[in-house]
Structure formats: structure tokens, C-alpha cells
Design a protein around this motif. Structure first.
Motif, PDB file in Angstrom:
ATOM      1  N   GLU A  65       0.798  -1.226   0.000  1.00 20.95           N
ATOM      2  CA  GLU A  65       0.000   0.000   0.000  1.00 20.95           C
ATOM      3  C   GLU A  65       0.830   1.274   0.000  1.00 20.95           C
ATOM      4  N   ASP A  66       2.000   1.248   0.641  1.00 19.45           N
ATOM      5  CA  ASP A  66       2.821   2.457   0.687  1.00 19.45           C
ATOM      6  C   ASP A  66       3.523   2.731  -0.636  1.00 19.45           C
ATOM      7  N   HIS A  67       3.424   1.811  -1.578  1.00 21.65           N
ATOM      8  CA  HIS A  67       4.037   1.992  -2.897  1.00 21.65           C
ATOM      9  C   HIS A  67       2.999   2.200  -3.995  1.00 21.65           C
ATOM     10  N   THR A  68       1.773   1.731  -3.779  1.00 21.40           N
ATOM     11  CA  THR A  68       0.766   1.755  -4.849  1.00 21.40           C
ATOM     12  C   THR A  68      -0.492   2.537  -4.499  1.00 21.40           C
ATOM     13  N   GLY A  69      -0.612   3.012  -3.247  1.00 21.39           N
ATOM     14  CA  GLY A  69      -1.865   3.609  -2.815  1.00 21.39           C
ATOM     15  C   GLY A  69      -2.323   4.793  -3.643  1.00 21.39           C
ATOM     16  N   GLY A  70      -1.386   5.584  -4.124  1.00 22.68           N
ATOM     17  CA  GLY A  70      -1.755   6.763  -4.906  1.00 22.68           C
ATOM     18  C   GLY A  70      -1.775   6.553  -6.399  1.00 22.68           C
ATOM     19  N   ALA A  71      -1.456   5.353  -6.864  1.00 13.44           N
ATOM     20  CA  ALA A  71      -1.220   5.138  -8.298  1.00 13.44           C
ATOM     21  C   ALA A  71      -2.458   5.399  -9.142  1.00 13.44           C
ATOM     22  N   ALA A  72      -3.612   4.894  -8.729  1.00 14.54           N
ATOM     23  CA  ALA A  72      -4.816   5.038  -9.551  1.00 14.54           C
ATOM     24  C   ALA A  72      -5.184   6.506  -9.734  1.00 14.54           C
ATOM     25  N   ARG A  73      -5.184   7.267  -8.645  1.00 13.34           N
ATOM     26  CA  ARG A  73      -5.557   8.679  -8.755  1.00 13.34           C
ATOM     27  C   ARG A  73      -4.516   9.479  -9.523  1.00 13.34           C
ATOM     28  N   LEU A  74      -3.253   9.169  -9.331  1.00 20.58           N
ATOM     29  CA  LEU A  74      -2.218   9.909 -10.048  1.00 20.58           C
ATOM     30  C   LEU A  74      -2.250   9.595 -11.543  1.00 20.58           C
ATOM     31  N   ALA A  75      -2.448   8.330 -11.892  1.00 22.93           N
ATOM     32  CA  ALA A  75      -2.533   7.977 -13.313  1.00 22.93           C
ATOM     33  C   ALA A  75      -3.682   8.717 -13.975  1.00 22.93           C
ATOM     34  N   ALA A  76      -4.822   8.781 -13.300  1.00 23.73           N
ATOM     35  CA  ALA A  76      -5.969   9.489 -13.864  1.00 23.73           C
ATOM     36  C   ALA A  76      -5.710  10.988 -13.944  1.00 23.73           C
ATOM     37  N   ARG A  77      -5.082  11.530 -12.908  1.00 26.18           N
ATOM     38  CA  ARG A  77      -4.832  12.978 -12.885  1.00 26.18           C
ATOM     39  C   ARG A  77      -3.941  13.402 -14.044  1.00 26.18           C
ATOM     40  N   PHE A  78      -3.007  12.548 -14.415  1.00 25.08           N
ATOM     41  CA  PHE A  78      -2.068  12.912 -15.483  1.00 25.08           C
ATOM     42  C   PHE A  78      -2.438  12.241 -16.805  1.00 25.08           C
ATOM     43  N   GLY A  79      -3.736  12.211 -17.062  1.00 23.24           N
ATOM     44  CA  GLY A  79      -4.209  11.839 -18.392  1.00 23.24           C
ATOM     45  C   GLY A  79      -4.204  10.359 -18.685  1.00 23.24           C
ATOM     46  N   GLY A  80      -4.279   9.544 -17.654  1.00 25.19           N
ATOM     47  CA  GLY A  80      -4.285   8.102 -17.902  1.00 25.19           C
ATOM     48  C   GLY A  80      -2.951   7.553 -18.326  1.00 25.19           C
ATOM     49  N   VAL A  81      -1.875   8.067 -17.754  1.00 25.74           N
ATOM     50  CA  VAL A  81      -0.541   7.574 -18.116  1.00 25.74           C
ATOM     51  C   VAL A  81      -0.433   6.094 -17.763  1.00 25.74           C
ATOM     52  N   PRO A  82       0.361   5.333 -18.515  1.00 26.05           N
ATOM     53  CA  PRO A  82       0.465   3.894 -18.250  1.00 26.05           C
ATOM     54  C   PRO A  82       1.129   3.598 -16.916  1.00 26.05           C
ATOM     55  N   VAL A  83       0.604   2.574 -16.260  1.00 24.49           N
ATOM     56  CA  VAL A  83       1.173   2.059 -15.023  1.00 24.49           C
ATOM     57  C   VAL A  83       1.893   0.756 -15.350  1.00 24.49           C
ATOM     58  N   VAL A  84       3.117   0.629 -14.842  1.00 25.03           N
ATOM     59  CA  VAL A  84       3.989  -0.510 -15.133  1.00 25.03           C
ATOM     60  C   VAL A  84       4.213  -1.283 -13.845  1.00 25.03           C
ATOM     61  N   ALA A  85       4.104  -2.619 -13.924  1.00 24.94           N
ATOM     62  CA  ALA A  85       4.394  -3.456 -12.766  1.00 24.94           C
ATOM     63  C   ALA A  85       4.796  -4.841 -13.250  1.00 24.94           C
ATOM     64  N   HIS A  86       5.393  -5.613 -12.363  1.00 22.49           N
ATOM     65  CA  HIS A  86       5.767  -6.988 -12.689  1.00 22.49           C
ATOM     66  C   HIS A  86       4.514  -7.810 -12.970  1.00 22.49           C
ATOM     67  N   ARG A  87       4.646  -8.760 -13.860  1.00 28.92           N
ATOM     68  CA  ARG A  87       3.516  -9.615 -14.248  1.00 28.92           C
ATOM     69  C   ARG A  87       2.879 -10.287 -13.042  1.00 28.92           C
ATOM     70  N   LEU A  88       3.672 -10.695 -12.056  1.00 31.91           N
ATOM     71  CA  LEU A  88       3.129 -11.389 -10.894  1.00 31.91           C
ATOM     72  C   LEU A  88       2.422 -10.454  -9.918  1.00 31.91           C
ATOM     73  N   GLU A  89       2.739  -9.170  -9.954  1.00 27.18           N
ATOM     74  CA  GLU A  89       2.096  -8.194  -9.063  1.00 27.18           C
ATOM     75  C   GLU A  89       0.820  -7.626  -9.673  1.00 27.18           C
ATOM     76  N   ALA A  90       0.720  -7.663 -10.996  1.00 20.94           N
ATOM     77  CA  ALA A  90      -0.374  -6.984 -11.680  1.00 20.94           C
ATOM     78  C   ALA A  90      -1.760  -7.391 -11.177  1.00 20.94           C
ATOM     79  N   PRO A  91      -2.056  -8.685 -10.969  1.00 20.16           N
ATOM     80  CA  PRO A  91      -3.403  -9.028 -10.496  1.00 20.16           C
ATOM     81  C   PRO A  91      -3.722  -8.436  -9.121  1.00 20.16           C
ATOM     82  N   VAL A  92      -2.739  -8.333  -8.247  1.00 16.67           N
ATOM     83  CA  VAL A  92      -2.976  -7.750  -6.925  1.00 16.67           C
ATOM     84  C   VAL A  92      -3.219  -6.256  -7.054  1.00 16.67           C
ATOM     85  N   ILE A  93      -2.429  -5.582  -7.847  1.00 16.25           N
ATOM     86  CA  ILE A  93      -2.575  -4.133  -8.023  1.00 16.25           C
ATOM     87  C   ILE A  93      -3.916  -3.805  -8.668  1.00 16.25           C
TER      88      ILE A  93
END
Length: 227
Positions: A65-93
Motif C-alpha cells: 500500500e505504501d508503494h501503490t496507494g496513490g497510483a490510480a488517482r495519479l494515473a488518472a490525474r495525469f491523463g491516464g498515463v500507463p502504469v507498469v508493474a511486474h507480471r506477478l504483481e499486476a493481479p494484486v494491483i
């Protein structure tokens, strides 16, 4: 904001728990980790402080949570910029799976108890899934290093040009470089620490702790030598 200029092109935003990093390739910006829920405005201010800068991507080192908590809102705020993560983490995120809890060592139990609970990270799209050996187009080519153990899909990044290593939580530097705590698989975490020490990077930044500039290789080798 408590912002540290670590290297030319790299700024660290110190957050109440952990940190976020902003890499600048001229006007093209890359955010590495997004901070916890509630820190989005501070991270956005860091991004917006670069004159003419445009956020190109958000890279998440792992799902905590301390690494991903703001990701959704920040990605949306900056025009839907792509979010990158490891294949194994992606389903959790994305909120499609539940991440494995840590297997605590006895000495970690009081540390864990003293850490304030963080809000859960809202589900966040992962647009780019990466694995070990992939190269991301920033910093002259950021090589993805799979460093499982803290979580199954923890990743680090090595930028050969500035000889810079983003370790995520595979390593911490609190007083000294050390194996990160709260791991799901301590044996694999130790293997990942040895791998990062073998990179020999001169500079390193961490999910938790003070950056090492110029002397990171020796510090990481010393940490690995303890295991």
C-alpha cells in the motif's frame, strides 16, 4: 515537500511512510512508486514542479500500500498515463487477487506492530506487465530485475548510464544497507539481495531509507555478506 535531489535528473520525495522517486529525461518524467493513499497531492506537486514536464509512466516496484496507494488517482490525474508493474504483481494491483502476507521473523513482530496501518490501495489498472530482463524506455534504458522474496513479483530497476539502482523494498538503508523486512519468503529475499549486490551499482535508492550516492556497491556487498 521534503524533496531530495539525489542525482541530476532524480528527485526523491520523502513521505510519512516510504518515498516516491521522479526521474527526468528532459521534459519526459517517470514516477517510481506512488506513495500511500493520502499522499497523492504531494506527489502530484512534485511532478508538476518540473517546468514543461509531462509524466510518461508510473512504475510500481511491488503491490504494498505504501508503494501503490496513490497510483490510480495519479494515473488518472495525469491523463491516464500507463502504469507498469511486474507480471506477478499486476493481479494484486488491479484488485483481482490478494497479495500474500509476510512471514514475520521474531525480531520483526514488534517492528510490524509499531508501523501504523495504511489504507488499502484502490484497484489500479496495470497497462504494462514486465518480467526480469525487460527494458523500460527511460533513463537511457532501465533494466528490470526480478527480485522476489519481499513479494513474489518485486522488481528493481538498474539504469546503466547513471549507474543507478532502484531497489524497492528488497533492500533498506536505515543506518546501514540491509535486507528489507516483512518478506513473504526470506530465503528468496536473501537471494535477491545477493543479486542486487552483484550489480555493482555506484548509486542506489530504496523504498525505505537514505539514498547511497557513489558508495552503494560496497554497502550492498556488505549487506549481502551478512547472509
Amino acid at each position: 515537500m521534503d524533496v531530495i535531489e539525489v542525482l541530476p535528473g532524480l528527485r526523491m520525495l520523502v513521505l510519512p511512510v516510504g518515498a516516491a522517486y521522479l526521474w527526468s529525461d528532459g521534459r519526459e518524467l517517470t514516477l517510481v512508486d506512488s506513495g500511500a493513499v493520502g499522499t497523492e497531492e504531494r506527489v502530484a506537486e512534485l511532478v508538476e514542479s518540473v517546468p514543461g514536464g509531462e509524466l510518461a509512466r508510473i512504475v510500481l516496484t511491488h503491490w504494498h500500500e505504501d508503494h501503490t496507494g496513490g497510483a490510480a488517482r495519479l494515473a488518472a490525474r495525469f491523463g491516464g498515463v500507463p502504469v507498469v508493474a511486474h507480471r506477478l504483481e499486476a493481479p494484486v494491483i488491479r484488485g483481482e487477487a490478494v497479495g500474500a502476507p509476510p512471514v514475520l521473523e521474531e525480531f520483526e513482530r514488534p517492528i510490524r506492530a509499531s508501523v501504523p496501518a495504511l489504507p488499502p490501495a484502490p484497484p489500479c489498472p496495470v497497462d504494462v506487465e514486465v518480467v526480469d530482463g525487460d527494458v523500460l524506455p527511460f533513463g537511457g534504458g532501465a533494466r528490470v530485475l526480478g527480485v522476489p522474496g519481499h513479494t513474489d513479483g518485486s522488481l528493481a530497476l538498474h539504469l546503466p548510464g547513471p549507474d543507478l539502482l532502484f531497489t524497492g523494498d528488497a533492500v533498506a538503508n536505515v543506518g546501514r544497507a540491509m535486507l528489507g523486512v516483512f518478506n513473504t519468503d526470506r530465503a528468496r529475499a536473501v537471494e535477491s539481495l545477493h543479486r542486487l549486490a552483484g550489480v555493482g551499482a555506484a548509486n542506489a535508492v530504496f523504498g525505505h531509507g537514505t539514498p547511497l550516492v557513489g558508495d552503494a556497491a560496497a554497502a550492498l556487498r556488505a549487506a549481502a555478506a551478512e547472509y
